[in-house]
Design a protein around this motif. Structure first.
Motif, PDB file in Angstrom:
ATOM      1  N   VAL A 133     -14.745   2.720  18.531  1.00  0.00           N
ATOM      2  CA  VAL A 133     -15.002   3.189  17.174  1.00  0.00           C
ATOM      3  C   VAL A 133     -15.585   2.025  16.379  1.00  0.00           C
ATOM      4  CG1 VAL A 133     -14.034   4.132  15.057  1.00  0.00           C
ATOM      5  CG2 VAL A 133     -13.137   4.891  17.262  1.00  0.00           C
ATOM      6  N   VAL A 134     -16.840   2.186  15.955  1.00  0.00           N
ATOM      7  CA  VAL A 134     -17.538   1.148  15.186  1.00  0.00           C
ATOM      8  C   VAL A 134     -17.972   1.812  13.885  1.00  0.00           C
ATOM      9  CG1 VAL A 134     -19.271  -0.679  15.277  1.00  0.00           C
ATOM     10  CG2 VAL A 134     -18.401   0.310  17.415  1.00  0.00           C
ATOM     11  N   PRO A 135     -17.180   1.748  12.827  1.00  0.00           N
ATOM     12  CA  PRO A 135     -17.339   2.661  11.693  1.00  0.00           C
ATOM     13  C   PRO A 135     -18.608   2.478  10.866  1.00  0.00           C
ATOM     14  CG  PRO A 135     -15.664   1.005  11.215  1.00  0.00           C
ATOM     15  CD  PRO A 135     -15.999   0.871  12.668  1.00  0.00           C
ATOM     16  N   TRP A 136     -19.287   1.357  10.991  1.00  0.00           N
ATOM     17  CA  TRP A 136     -20.514   1.175  10.207  1.00  0.00           C
ATOM     18  C   TRP A 136     -21.768   1.627  10.966  1.00  0.00           C
ATOM     19  CZ3 TRP A 136     -17.911  -2.878  12.514  1.00  0.00           C
ATOM     20  CH2 TRP A 136     -18.617  -3.713  13.371  1.00  0.00           C
ATOM     21  N   LYS A 137     -21.587   2.138  12.179  1.00  0.00           N
ATOM     22  CA  LYS A 137     -22.705   2.598  12.999  1.00  0.00           C
ATOM     23  C   LYS A 137     -22.633   4.112  13.187  1.00  0.00           C
ATOM     24  CE  LYS A 137     -23.166  -1.689  15.641  1.00  0.00           C
ATOM     25  NZ  LYS A 137     -24.576  -1.989  15.314  1.00  0.00           N
ATOM     26  N   TYR A 138     -23.761   4.716  13.546  1.00  0.00           N
ATOM     27  CA  TYR A 138     -23.772   6.141  13.841  1.00  0.00           C
ATOM     28  C   TYR A 138     -22.865   6.426  15.038  1.00  0.00           C
ATOM     29  CZ  TYR A 138     -27.693   6.557  10.589  1.00  0.00           C
ATOM     30  OH  TYR A 138     -28.480   6.536   9.458  1.00  0.00           O
ATOM     31  N   GLY A 139     -22.328   7.637  15.063  1.00  0.00           N
ATOM     32  CA  GLY A 139     -21.275   7.986  16.002  1.00  0.00           C
ATOM     33  C   GLY A 139     -21.634   7.875  17.461  1.00  0.00           C
ATOM     34  N   PHE A 140     -22.919   7.977  17.821  1.00  0.00           N
ATOM     35  CA  PHE A 140     -23.250   7.924  19.249  1.00  0.00           C
ATOM     36  C   PHE A 140     -22.982   6.545  19.852  1.00  0.00           C
ATOM     37  CE2 PHE A 140     -27.404   6.846  17.306  1.00  0.00           C
ATOM     38  CZ  PHE A 140     -27.833   5.774  18.083  1.00  0.00           C
ATOM     39  N   LYS A 141     -22.794   5.535  18.994  1.00  0.00           N
ATOM     40  CA  LYS A 141     -22.420   4.213  19.494  1.00  0.00           C
ATOM     41  C   LYS A 141     -20.962   4.166  19.943  1.00  0.00           C
ATOM     42  CE  LYS A 141     -24.627   0.912  19.347  1.00  0.00           C
ATOM     43  NZ  LYS A 141     -25.613   0.302  20.280  1.00  0.00           N
ATOM     44  N   SER A 142     -20.154   5.115  19.471  1.00  0.00           N
ATOM     45  CA  SER A 142     -18.712   5.102  19.753  1.00  0.00           C
ATOM     46  C   SER A 142     -18.443   5.789  21.085  1.00  0.00           C
ATOM     47  CB  SER A 142     -17.949   5.773  18.602  1.00  0.00           C
ATOM     48  OG  SER A 142     -18.087   5.028  17.416  1.00  0.00           O
TER      49      SER A 142
END
Length: 315
Positions: free
Chosen positions: A221-230
């Motif tokens: 979970v990388v909250p400052w990036k778009y969800g497809f990075k998670s």
């Protein structure tokens, strides 16, 4: 540099916080309600949802029944049904390799000993233009980094999802008509992004074990990036000196960049990113449209990571 906001900035609280109190009391009584999601004594709960604006938690139903998990299906509703028998246990293994001092294949039980599990409320912004506010359980990814001790050549981390077409039927057929994605799903971060205290290895949501459709048993979970990075259902973490080629970047490099930072000023080629549809409850009606914030509201915490980087070219 963690910002802690008051719990009163998130509404409604009662469902989640009452459950949290119940689980902690249960743990104190010596009975473990859940191996993965029960918080150890002394664990903390933090609202890290961004800039302190009043946000409403998305319901547990929405979070677990509105999912992009193409390994199961391109439908957002079907993964919840298709994942009902996907219940990975403590013997789940993650290969951690590359430019590190302690490479190896570690079980989930091993990894869970390395970090302090805590609850964190984060904004979640999908590149498709919808968003949620999610109460995760997990630990900082930095706990893994510190344990395996990367050397000076480690500039990036490459993550891979489990490849098993028996578990994930979407991996054995074309995702979009006759076309498919290059499996297994792959994502990457710079080591500075990975070591940031906001970067979470999630193990649960709403005080429960992470369900299959949300990426059990470990998801980024990388909250400052778009969800497809998670990336979900992680089985491999590779430390490397070369920038990883992410799955969506490999397939559509003009639409999905490596950094994928939430940026209302850089539109997707097929839609604007200036606003988002905040989904809160299971009705999915009357979804509130709100302005998108730079770095999803986490600018004060993460903007320094990209100093001097052209965020239009490096999207």
């Amino acid at each position: 540099m963690k910002k802690k906001f008051s719990e009163s900035q998130i509404t409604p609280e009662n469902v989640f916080w009452n459950r949290r109190k119940f689980i902690q009391n249960f743990a104190l009584a010596g009975a473990s309600a859940s191996y993965f999601a029960t918080l150890p004594v002394g664990a903390t709960s933090q609202d890290l949802s961004g800039d302190g604006l009043k946000d409403e938690l998305s319901s547990e139903y929405v979070i677990t029944h509105h999912n992009n998990f193409y390994e199961f299906s391109t439908s957002k509703k079907k993964p919840a049904e298709m994942a009902k028998d996907f219940k990975p246990g403590k013997d789940w293994k993650v290969a951690i390799t590359g430019e590190i001092d302690k490479p190896g294949t570690y079980t989930l039980e091993d990894i869970l000993r390395w970090g302090q599990v805590e609850e964190r409320i984060y904004r979640f912004r999908c590149v498709e233009g919808w968003s949620m506010v999610i109460p995760w359980s997990g630990f900082e990814l930095n706990a893994i980094i510190n344990k395996v001790k990367p050397n000076s050549k480690a500039k990036y981390l490459e993550f891979k999802t489990l490849y098993d077409p028996k578990v994930f039927p979407g991996q054995k057929r074309g995702v979009f008509g006759m076309h498919t994605l290059p499996w297994p799903y792959t994502e990457g971060l710079t080591i500075e992004e990975a070591a940031h205290p906001l970067t979470l290895m999630a193990t649960g949501v709403y005080g429960k074990d992470l369900p299959g459709q949300n990426g059990a048993p470990l998801r980024l979970v990388v909250p400052w990036k778009y969800g497809f990075k998670s990336i979900k259902s992680i089985v491999s973490i590779h430390f490397t000196d070369k920038k990883p080629v992410s799955t969506w970047t490999d397939r559509l490099p003009n639409e999905y960049g490596f950094y994928a930072n939430v940026n209302p000023e850089v539109d997707h080629p097929r839609w604007s990113q200036a606003t988002e549809r905040r989904i809160t409850d299971e009705s999915f009606f009357g979804v509130k449209k709100i302005p998108t914030l730079m770095f999803n509201g986490y600018s004060d915490d993460v903007a320094y990571l990209y100093k001097g980087l052209d965020l239009r070219k490096n999207f």
